[in-house]
Design a protein around this motif. Structure first.
Motif, mmCIF file in Angstrom:
data_model
loop_
_atom_site.group_PDB
_atom_site.id
_atom_site.type_symbol
_atom_site.label_atom_id
_atom_site.label_comp_id
_atom_site.label_asym_id
_atom_site.label_seq_id
_atom_site.Cartn_x
_atom_site.Cartn_y
_atom_site.Cartn_z
ATOM 1 N N ARG A 83 0.837 -1.205 0.000
ATOM 2 C CA ARG A 83 0.000 0.000 0.000
ATOM 3 C C ARG A 83 0.869 1.251 0.000
ATOM 4 O O ARG A 83 0.609 2.205 -0.726
ATOM 5 C CB ARG A 83 -0.907 -0.014 1.220
ATOM 6 C CG ARG A 83 -2.269 0.563 0.969
ATOM 7 C CD ARG A 83 -3.222 0.326 2.118
ATOM 8 N NE ARG A 83 -3.314 -1.116 2.309
ATOM 9 C CZ ARG A 83 -3.457 -1.749 3.449
ATOM 10 N NH1 ARG A 83 -3.609 -1.125 4.533
ATOM 11 N NH2 ARG A 83 -3.479 -3.037 3.547
ATOM 12 N N GLU A 84 1.919 1.230 0.801
ATOM 13 C CA GLU A 84 2.826 2.374 0.882
ATOM 14 C C GLU A 84 3.542 2.586 -0.452
ATOM 15 O O GLU A 84 3.640 3.708 -0.946
ATOM 16 C CB GLU A 84 3.856 2.134 1.992
ATOM 17 C CG GLU A 84 4.860 3.255 2.144
ATOM 18 C CD GLU A 84 5.904 2.918 3.211
ATOM 19 O OE1 GLU A 84 7.067 3.286 3.000
ATOM 20 O OE2 GLU A 84 5.546 2.282 4.226
ATOM 21 N N VAL A 85 4.027 1.503 -1.050
ATOM 22 C CA VAL A 85 4.721 1.597 -2.337
ATOM 23 C C VAL A 85 3.775 2.097 -3.428
ATOM 24 O O VAL A 85 4.122 2.974 -4.220
ATOM 25 C CB VAL A 85 5.350 0.234 -2.733
ATOM 26 C CG1 VAL A 85 5.817 0.231 -4.174
ATOM 27 C CG2 VAL A 85 6.511 -0.086 -1.796
ATOM 28 N N LEU A 111 -2.178 3.565 -12.017
ATOM 29 C CA LEU A 111 -3.387 3.286 -12.788
ATOM 30 C C LEU A 111 -3.268 1.955 -13.520
ATOM 31 O O LEU A 111 -4.169 1.117 -13.460
ATOM 32 C CB LEU A 111 -3.654 4.404 -13.797
ATOM 33 C CG LEU A 111 -4.807 4.147 -14.758
ATOM 34 C CD1 LEU A 111 -6.127 4.113 -14.011
ATOM 35 C CD2 LEU A 111 -4.830 5.193 -15.848
ATOM 36 N N LEU A 112 -2.171 1.726 -14.211
ATOM 37 C CA LEU A 112 -1.999 0.461 -14.927
ATOM 38 C C LEU A 112 -1.953 -0.715 -13.960
ATOM 39 O O LEU A 112 -2.516 -1.772 -14.234
ATOM 40 C CB LEU A 112 -0.747 0.484 -15.807
ATOM 41 C CG LEU A 112 -0.863 1.345 -17.060
ATOM 42 C CD1 LEU A 112 0.441 1.334 -17.835
ATOM 43 C CD2 LEU A 112 -2.006 0.910 -17.941
ATOM 44 N N PHE A 113 -1.289 -0.534 -12.829
ATOM 45 C CA PHE A 113 -1.268 -1.587 -11.811
ATOM 46 C C PHE A 113 -2.697 -1.925 -11.403
ATOM 47 O O PHE A 113 -3.078 -3.090 -11.348
ATOM 48 C CB PHE A 113 -0.449 -1.147 -10.592
ATOM 49 C CG PHE A 113 -0.394 -2.191 -9.513
ATOM 50 C CD1 PHE A 113 0.629 -3.128 -9.490
ATOM 51 C CD2 PHE A 113 -1.372 -2.260 -8.524
ATOM 52 C CE1 PHE A 113 0.680 -4.116 -8.505
ATOM 53 C CE2 PHE A 113 -1.334 -3.230 -7.537
ATOM 54 C CZ PHE A 113 -0.305 -4.158 -7.531
ATOM 55 N N LYS A 155 7.864 -2.204 -16.169
ATOM 56 C CA LYS A 155 8.612 -1.166 -15.461
ATOM 57 C C LYS A 155 8.005 -0.911 -14.080
ATOM 58 O O LYS A 155 8.723 -0.768 -13.094
ATOM 59 C CB LYS A 155 8.643 0.125 -16.268
ATOM 60 C CG LYS A 155 9.468 1.198 -15.605
ATOM 61 C CD LYS A 155 9.718 2.374 -16.503
ATOM 62 C CE LYS A 155 10.590 3.370 -15.750
ATOM 63 N NZ LYS A 155 11.061 4.436 -16.590
ATOM 64 N N THR A 156 6.696 -0.892 -13.997
ATOM 65 C CA THR A 156 6.032 -0.687 -12.710
ATOM 66 C C THR A 156 6.376 -1.797 -11.729
ATOM 67 O O THR A 156 6.659 -1.547 -10.560
ATOM 68 C CB THR A 156 4.507 -0.602 -12.889
ATOM 69 O OG1 THR A 156 4.218 0.518 -13.714
ATOM 70 C CG2 THR A 156 3.805 -0.428 -11.559
ATOM 71 N N MET A 157 6.333 -3.039 -12.217
ATOM 72 C CA MET A 157 6.663 -4.155 -11.329
ATOM 73 C C MET A 157 8.117 -4.087 -10.883
ATOM 74 O O MET A 157 8.435 -4.435 -9.747
ATOM 75 C CB MET A 157 6.349 -5.487 -12.011
ATOM 76 C CG MET A 157 4.856 -5.718 -12.203
ATOM 77 S SD MET A 157 3.858 -5.462 -10.711
ATOM 78 C CE MET A 157 4.490 -6.735 -9.658
ATOM 79 N N LEU A 170 10.276 -2.751 -2.572
ATOM 80 C CA LEU A 170 9.943 -3.728 -1.544
ATOM 81 C C LEU A 170 11.162 -4.519 -1.058
ATOM 82 O O LEU A 170 11.065 -5.248 -0.078
ATOM 83 C CB LEU A 170 8.867 -4.698 -2.052
ATOM 84 C CG LEU A 170 7.451 -4.138 -2.158
ATOM 85 C CD1 LEU A 170 6.516 -5.184 -2.743
ATOM 86 C CD2 LEU A 170 6.935 -3.643 -0.816
ATOM 87 N N LYS A 171 12.303 -4.357 -1.718
ATOM 88 C CA LYS A 171 13.511 -5.094 -1.330
ATOM 89 C C LYS A 171 13.872 -4.875 0.134
ATOM 90 O O LYS A 171 14.336 -5.784 0.801
ATOM 91 C CB LYS A 171 14.694 -4.706 -2.206
ATOM 92 C CG LYS A 171 14.753 -5.469 -3.486
ATOM 93 C CD LYS A 171 16.093 -5.229 -4.172
ATOM 94 C CE LYS A 171 16.062 -5.916 -5.514
ATOM 95 N NZ LYS A 171 16.729 -7.176 -5.499
ATOM 96 N N LYS A 172 13.623 -3.689 0.648
ATOM 97 C CA LYS A 172 13.985 -3.412 2.042
ATOM 98 C C LYS A 172 13.205 -4.275 3.030
ATOM 99 O O LYS A 172 13.575 -4.396 4.174
ATOM 100 C CB LYS A 172 13.810 -1.920 2.365
ATOM 101 C CG LYS A 172 12.391 -1.417 2.325
ATOM 102 C CD LYS A 172 12.354 0.078 2.602
ATOM 103 C CE LYS A 172 10.941 0.613 2.564
ATOM 104 N NZ LYS A 172 10.907 2.057 2.733
#
Length: 177
Positions: A118-120, A130-132, A162-164, A171-173
């Motif tokens: 949600r934060e990302v 939008l595309l996501f 690109k979005t992914m 999210l790596k952190k």
């Protein structure tokens, strides 16, 4: 009955068929707008109703074989895009890039993952978000999204990819939590 069969009946004046389409899709469509409009529930409800009013007004132009959800979300997308135009003088081409079917492989507790995602997502530029939303939340196909956004399918695919990549990187952190 399928959505397309109901829409065909609605096109011929059957208001009960249209009401069934509304009952099937109103809640999900409002959720689409809520996510796009930063949780503005009232504006999302207005946009959802406006989408169905436009759909109803255009019902007689429905032709057999047309995918109902694609048509519905095309109308919704146009309402949303007009809203953005009114607020931002529209979005530049650079910021329209978005996602692909890549999966995010991060092992997290479900609640932590949902909060992190949600934060990302809230930090993504609007065209990516939008595309996501259209692909992963509304479960529309790449051809449907291309039709809705008037983008070539290849562009939709590359922007989804690109979005992914952006989401995965951000999210790596959380990987080792």
């Amino acid at each position: 009955m399928t959505d397309e069969q109901l829409m065909q009946r609605a096109a011929h004046g059957n208001d009960r068929a249209f009401e069934e389409l509304y009952n099937r899709h109103a809640r999900r469509l409002q959720g689409f707008f809520v996510r796009r409009l930063n949780n503005d529930i009232d504006l999302a409800a207005d946009f959802m109703h406006d989408t169905f009013l436009r759909l109803y007004a255009a019902r007689e132009s429905y032709h057999e074989g047309r995918n109902f959800r694609t048509w519905l979300y095309t109308i919704a997308y146009n309402i949303y895009r007009n809203h953005l135009r009114n607020q931002l003088d529209f979005v530049s081409d650079d910021s329209k890039e978005v996602i692909d079917n890549a999966s995010i492989e991060v092992e997290l507790d479900l609640e932590i993952l949902q909060n992190a995602l949600r934060e990302v997502l809230s930090g993504l530029s609007e065209p990516y978000a939008l595309l996501f939303s259209l692909h992963y939340e509304e479960e529309l196909t790449i051809p449907q999204i291309a039709q809705i956004t008037s983008l070539p399918e290849g562009t939709v695919k590359s922007r989804l990819h690109k979005t992914m990549s952006i989401i995965k990187q951000r999210l790596k952190k959380y990987e080792n939590h």
